[in-house]
Write a protein that holds these residues in place. Structure first.
Motif, PDB file in Angstrom:
ATOM      1  N   LYS A  18       0.475  -0.955   0.155  1.00 32.55           N
ATOM      2  CA  LYS A  18       0.114  -0.230  -0.063  1.00 32.55           C
ATOM      3  C   LYS A  18       0.468   1.379   0.367  1.00 32.55           C
ATOM      4  CE  LYS A  18      -4.104  -0.825  -0.475  1.00 32.55           C
ATOM      5  NZ  LYS A  18      -4.793  -0.400  -1.047  1.00 32.55           N
ATOM      6  N   VAL A  19       0.349   2.348  -0.963  1.00 33.90           N
ATOM      7  CA  VAL A  19       1.976   3.544  -1.864  1.00 33.90           C
ATOM      8  C   VAL A  19       0.685   4.263   0.280  1.00 33.90           C
ATOM      9  CG1 VAL A  19       2.105   5.265  -2.219  1.00 33.90           C
ATOM     10  CG2 VAL A  19       1.753   2.583  -3.455  1.00 33.90           C
ATOM     11  N   ASP A  20       1.044   5.563   0.557  1.00 34.50           N
ATOM     12  CA  ASP A  20       1.063   6.345   1.517  1.00 34.50           C
ATOM     13  C   ASP A  20      -0.019   7.720   1.070  1.00 34.50           C
ATOM     14  OD1 ASP A  20       1.886   5.322   3.788  1.00 34.50           O
ATOM     15  OD2 ASP A  20       3.532   6.625   3.680  1.00 34.50           O
ATOM     16  N   LEU A  21      -0.863   7.795   1.363  1.00 37.29           N
ATOM     17  CA  LEU A  21      -1.854   8.631   0.759  1.00 37.29           C
ATOM     18  C   LEU A  21      -1.206  10.216   0.212  1.00 37.29           C
ATOM     19  CD1 LEU A  21      -4.564   9.531  -1.098  1.00 37.29           C
ATOM     20  CD2 LEU A  21      -5.544  10.711   2.051  1.00 37.29           C
ATOM     21  N   GLU A  22      -0.393  10.432   0.860  1.00 39.02           N
ATOM     22  CA  GLU A  22       0.730  11.478   0.676  1.00 39.02           C
ATOM     23  C   GLU A  22       1.440  11.460  -0.308  1.00 39.02           C
ATOM     24  OE1 GLU A  22       3.889  13.770   3.558  1.00 39.02           O
ATOM     25  OE2 GLU A  22       3.176  12.322   4.521  1.00 39.02           O
ATOM     26  N   ASP A  23       2.203   9.975  -0.396  1.00 38.94           N
ATOM     27  CA  ASP A  23       3.014   9.842  -1.642  1.00 38.94           C
ATOM     28  C   ASP A  23       2.372   9.769  -2.954  1.00 38.94           C
ATOM     29  OD1 ASP A  23       4.844   9.207   0.868  1.00 38.94           O
ATOM     30  OD2 ASP A  23       4.920   6.997   0.401  1.00 38.94           O
ATOM     31  N   LEU A  24       1.553   9.951  -2.643  1.00 36.59           N
ATOM     32  CA  LEU A  24       0.464   8.910  -4.185  1.00 36.59           C
ATOM     33  C   LEU A  24      -0.011  10.384  -4.521  1.00 36.59           C
ATOM     34  CD1 LEU A  24      -1.984   6.129  -2.801  1.00 36.59           C
ATOM     35  CD2 LEU A  24      -0.714   6.312  -5.023  1.00 36.59           C
ATOM     36  N   PHE A  25      -0.532  11.656  -3.092  1.00 37.77           N
ATOM     37  CA  PHE A  25      -0.673  12.845  -4.328  1.00 37.77           C
ATOM     38  C   PHE A  25       1.164  13.205  -4.781  1.00 37.77           C
ATOM     39  CE2 PHE A  25      -4.390  13.077  -1.631  1.00 37.77           C
ATOM     40  CZ  PHE A  25      -5.208  13.782  -2.538  1.00 37.77           C
ATOM     41  N   GLU A  26       2.312  13.503  -3.661  1.00 34.58           N
ATOM     42  CA  GLU A  26       3.651  13.733  -4.056  1.00 34.58           C
ATOM     43  C   GLU A  26       3.541  13.528  -5.848  1.00 34.58           C
ATOM     44  OE1 GLU A  26       6.299  13.824  -1.401  1.00 34.58           O
ATOM     45  OE2 GLU A  26       7.602  14.135  -3.060  1.00 34.58           O
ATOM     46  N   LEU A  27       3.528  12.066  -6.074  1.00 34.84           N
ATOM     47  CA  LEU A  27       3.292  10.802  -7.101  1.00 34.84           C
ATOM     48  C   LEU A  27       2.323  11.696  -8.389  1.00 34.84           C
ATOM     49  CD1 LEU A  27       5.269   8.547  -8.592  1.00 34.84           C
ATOM     50  CD2 LEU A  27       3.129   7.384  -8.059  1.00 34.84           C
ATOM     51  N   SER A  28       1.302  12.443  -8.252  1.00 34.05           N
ATOM     52  CA  SER A  28       0.790  12.343  -9.253  1.00 34.05           C
ATOM     53  C   SER A  28       1.107  13.869  -9.675  1.00 34.05           C
ATOM     54  CB  SER A  28      -0.582  12.673  -8.781  1.00 34.05           C
ATOM     55  OG  SER A  28      -0.775  13.170  -7.706  1.00 34.05           O
ATOM     56  N   PHE A  81       4.516  14.622  -9.536  1.00 33.37           N
ATOM     57  CA  PHE A  81       5.548  14.625  -9.857  1.00 33.37           C
ATOM     58  C   PHE A  81       5.446  13.871 -11.840  1.00 33.37           C
ATOM     59  CE2 PHE A  81       8.733  10.954 -11.593  1.00 33.37           C
ATOM     60  CZ  PHE A  81       9.930  12.141 -11.698  1.00 33.37           C
ATOM     61  N   PHE A  82       4.376  13.742 -11.940  1.00 33.05           N
ATOM     62  CA  PHE A  82       4.106  13.071 -13.133  1.00 33.05           C
ATOM     63  C   PHE A  82       3.809  14.251 -13.500  1.00 33.05           C
ATOM     64  CE2 PHE A  82       4.018   8.496 -11.876  1.00 33.05           C
ATOM     65  CZ  PHE A  82       5.019   8.523 -12.970  1.00 33.05           C
ATOM     66  N   LYS A  83       2.393  15.331 -13.301  1.00 33.33           N
ATOM     67  CA  LYS A  83       2.258  16.323 -13.692  1.00 33.33           C
ATOM     68  C   LYS A  83       3.027  16.886 -14.736  1.00 33.33           C
ATOM     69  CE  LYS A  83      -1.809  17.650 -11.673  1.00 33.33           C
ATOM     70  NZ  LYS A  83      -1.644  18.400  -9.588  1.00 33.33           N
TER      71      LYS A  83
END
Lengths: 110, 110
Positions: free
Chosen positions: A13-23, A25-27
């Motif tokens: 599972k990926v932390d919610l915070e990491d997922l926000f940061e990941l998106s 990053f892809f932006k």
DNA sequence: TTTATATATGAGCATTTGTTCACATATTCA
DNA sequence: TGAATATGTGAACAAATGCTCATATATAAA
């Protein structure tokens, strides 16, 4: 049961915070101007004007985008006289660019 | 001279059209709702409601995003009774997700 | 057939985003 | 110092984006 999970290589599972940061990053890759800058810089450092000329866009627009990439630590720069030369500053940037490129080329059978 | 280029592994110029398509491709990853859906589906197929509950968002918002991912051929779905189950439909999606994740985790030393 | 449940989608709206324009800053050269 | 060149940046504006709401469609159950 633990062994079963390991065998199945269950995704962590990926932390919610990491997922926000990941998106976020892809932006950076999700804009045609920025992806073109990244593509151009794969060959090596370039000045702002050189980038603007290459993309056939205004210097200001390029500066704005360079700022975004710079603040994301995807680029570094050095000054030489009046010019400022930008270069890619992250091995991941090239890898992700390459992987994405392989995807779209593969998809259309190039 | 050709040999020199090969040794240097010079990056191939990418068509302008391909670069536009590439940035469009990365846009799919550049939204927190979509990246969270992708993360959830890495574990296997899920119904629309299951996704909405997991993300704590409305069904409509999820349907809209699923439509986007579906039309990009990043997802497939199957109907089973009233429910529709979505799953990842592209090996590249997981690879790019993983590579991006490695990047941000590495960046912060996790 | 009516009702309930699951999903899809168009319209409207607020937010975000990228470019342009004008101007500021920095460096070099005459 | 003053002019020229290179780059940075804030404001304004238009376009794109994502969510909500209402409603449509599809399947299952009563």
């Amino acid at each position: 049961m633990l062994i079963y999970k390991e065998i199945k290589m269950k995704k962590k599972k990926v932390d919610l915070e990491d997922l926000f940061e990941l998106s976020e990053f892809f932006k950076f890759f999700g804009d045609s101007t920025r992806i073109r800058i990244i593509e151009f810089l794969r060959e090596g450092e370039q000045s702002v004007l050189a980038i603007a000329n290459y993309l056939e866009m205004g210097q200001s627009a390029i500066s704005h985008q360079l700022r975004i990439l710079r603040m994301a630590n995807l680029l570094t720069f050095r000054r030489e006289g009046k010019a400022i030369y930008y270069r890619l500053d992250d091995e991941h940037v090239e890898k992700i660019f390459q992987l994405g490129l392989e995807h779209i080329l593969h998809k259309r059978g190039k």
